[in-house]
Design a protein around this motif. Structure first.
Motif, mmCIF file in Angstrom:
data_model
loop_
_atom_site.group_PDB
_atom_site.id
_atom_site.type_symbol
_atom_site.label_atom_id
_atom_site.label_comp_id
_atom_site.label_asym_id
_atom_site.label_seq_id
_atom_site.Cartn_x
_atom_site.Cartn_y
_atom_site.Cartn_z
ATOM 1 N N SER A 128 37.071 12.791 81.139
ATOM 2 C CA SER A 128 36.961 14.245 81.218
ATOM 3 C C SER A 128 35.818 14.712 80.323
ATOM 4 N N ARG A 129 35.444 15.972 80.436
ATOM 5 C CA ARG A 129 34.334 16.479 79.628
ATOM 6 C C ARG A 129 34.621 16.369 78.126
ATOM 7 N N PRO A 130 35.818 16.741 77.643
ATOM 8 C CA PRO A 130 36.084 16.560 76.212
ATOM 9 C C PRO A 130 36.017 15.097 75.778
ATOM 10 N N VAL A 131 36.532 14.186 76.602
ATOM 11 C CA VAL A 131 36.490 12.760 76.255
ATOM 12 C C VAL A 131 35.049 12.273 76.201
ATOM 13 N N ARG A 132 34.217 12.753 77.119
ATOM 14 C CA ARG A 132 32.796 12.377 77.084
ATOM 15 C C ARG A 132 32.149 12.837 75.780
ATOM 16 N N ARG A 133 32.476 14.053 75.355
ATOM 17 C CA ARG A 133 31.904 14.573 74.109
ATOM 18 C C ARG A 133 32.393 13.761 72.907
#
Length: 521
Positions: free
Chosen positions: A282-287
């Motif tokens: 997900s986007r938070p995990v990517r960050r």
């Protein structure tokens, strides 16, 4: 003064008093971090042992280079395996396993009759390095109360540096033995501490977060009550963990195991942890991955392990020609790291992670540039006129080590142990540790060849550029995590889909509870 005017004057309020360090959590962090002594020892002892094994086994610089750096590549397998075992066996037994691996590796290296068996010993020791690097920060972060998490989670790096110092001391102490015994004694001494550490770790409690994932709620509560600053904080931490695991608020402890089984079944039907991390994050995990993996890359790409492992050669280039004197001077590197690392340990929970990282990264870039420039100028001066530049080189190298030890060294491990959600923490930490070891192996295995190609000064110019780029990365990509619980830290990178799922589950549970109560009426 009128009554109204007096009322308008703000009343001075004394700052809140910091809670004292929880002694039980302190003891747990202390024991968990002891494996890092073995890690530091195995890395630094090679700096002196290589001088004697080269003469005894008649091996080349290339073979030395590979032998010195390959332990970091081997540790990749250990860190990935530790991600599995820490979720399967638990954090505590994973540390026991790490101690057993260190013991075996030290024996193999110390008794190796030739290069091939020495390499086999480095492989086993490398597996132990990977285990220790991954599990100690994760366990400590999960046990520590929020008020002291930064302080306690920095312990592994503190003991790692203490182990580095012991490795240098061992080099100096055994340097006067016959050549065929000196390097063997250096390795065999490393087989003694794991025996005591493996037994001592059994006295520690298991991580409360792992206990909740296994449905052992009462055991987790008991651990949290002993490692928290207050009973209220213990209950709050337990509720946060249960929420992350997928147990809705309001579910009684008697229903917890069933709720965990349902959550596990749901998880087994969905994408696995590794898929979520590497294939469809997900986007938070990517960050989180960008922040965590970027920080681990920078920590080693600046060449700090080259300074640790090849310090006698750098000192020789700076004008210290005697083998014994260069080993003695190398002890200053270990002493410098050991002396300066408490600075970050004491300040982590006072001024935060970001200020320490940025100050450390800036100092590293400046001192690497100074070291490279002084070595470059020495190449252009007659040997008799280069004494002052040699002193500048040594001072710059020690200042670089001090900058690393007072910030990027310990803070990177603290930061990466607290930014990932519970369901991904062990595996994400394993990936970060693996990348860290790959970069350490890449720099240490290429340093001698790189120095031959572009000179030692050129190598340090390259590392200075990496440190400068790393400062820019840390400034833009790393949010502050001080003072936040592990569960709240995750939210700094955005709202995760699983958080929304947990909220929806909790809302449905509350609606069912309300409808049941209405029906009963």
């Amino acid at each position: 003064m009128s009554t109204d005017a007096a009322a308008a004057v703000p009343v001075a309020v004394a700052p809140a008093k910091r809670a004292p360090i929880n002694k039980y959590a302190f003891a747990c962090a202390l024991l968990a971090s002891m494996n890092s002594v073995l890690l530091g020892y195995d890395i630094s002892v090679m700096s002196g042992a290589q001088l004697f094994m080269k003469e005894d086994l008649k091996i080349t610089d290339t073979q030395i280079e590979i032998l010195a750096g390959v332990i970091n590549i081997y540790s990749l397998f250990g860190s990935l395996a530790a991600g599995f075992t820490s979720d399967w066996l638990g954090r505590r037994y994973t540390m026991v396993l790490a101690a057993a691996i260190f013991f075996t590796g030290a024996l193999l290296m110390g008794l190796a009759p030739d290069y091939a068996l020495l390499m086999a010993g480095r492989f086993v020791a490398g597996i132990g390095v990977g285990f220790a690097l991954m599990i100690a920060p994760v366990y400590t972060a999960e046990v520590a109360p929020t008020s002291a998490r930064g302080f306690l989670t920095s312990f592994p790096e503190v003991f790692n540096n203490f182990g580095i110092l012991l490795g240098y001391v061992s080099n100096f102490a055994f340097a006067r033995l016959p050549v065929h015994l000196s390097w063997r004694a250096m390795f065999l001494v490393g087989a003694v501490p794991p025996v005591f550490l493996g037994v001592a770790v059994l006295a520690m409690p298991e991580s409360p977060r792992w206990l909740v994932m296994r449905g052992r709620i009462d055991d987790a509560r008991r651990v949290l009550q002993r490692t928290s600053d207050s009973p209220a904080e213990a209950e709050e931490r337990l509720l946060d963990i249960k929420k992350v695991v997928g147990i809705p608020e309001g579910v009684s402890d008697a229903d917890d195991v069933a709720a965990i089984v349902r959550a596990s079944n749901k998880s087994s039907r969905s994408e696995g942890v590794w898929k979520e991390l590497l294939i469809n994050p997900s986007r938070p995990v990517r960050r989180m991955l960008v922040a965590g993996l970027g920080l681990m890359f920078i920590q080693q790409a600046t060449g700090v392990d080259c300074v640790v492992m090849y310090s006698p050669r750098v000192f020789e280039r700076a004008g210290i020609k005697s083998k014994t004197n260069s080993l003695g001077a190398s002890m200053a590197v270990g002493a410098c790291k050991t002396f300066f690392i408490p600075i970050s340990t004491l300040l982590l929970d006072r001024i935060g992670r970001r200020p320490l990282l940025l100050a450390s990264g800036g100092g590293m870039a400046i001192f690497l540039f100074t070291l490279a420039t002084s070595l470059h100028m020495m190449d252009r001066r007659p040997e008799g006129e280069a004494a002052a530049l040699g002193a500048v080189s040594i001072a710059a190298m020690l200042s670089f080590v001090a900058s690393f030890a007072s910030g990027l060294g310990p803070v990177a491990w603290v930061y990466c142990s607290e930014i990932y959600p519970l369901r991904l923490r062990a595996q994400a930490a394993a990936i970060g540790t693996g990348l860290n070891r790959i970069m350490s192996g890449a720099t240490t295995m290429s340093f001698l060849s790189l120095s031959d190609a572009i000179t030692i000064a050129g190598s340090f110019y390259l590392y200075a550029c990496v440190a400068a780029a790393g400062w820019v990365f840390m400034y833009f990509f790393l949010p502050e995590t001080m003072g936040k619980s592990l569960e709240d830290t995750v939210k700094l990178f955005g709202k995760d889909a699983d958080d929304e799922d947990a909220a929806a589950v909790a809302a449905r549970h509350e609606r069912r509870k309300s409808s049941t109560e209405l029906s009963a009426q």
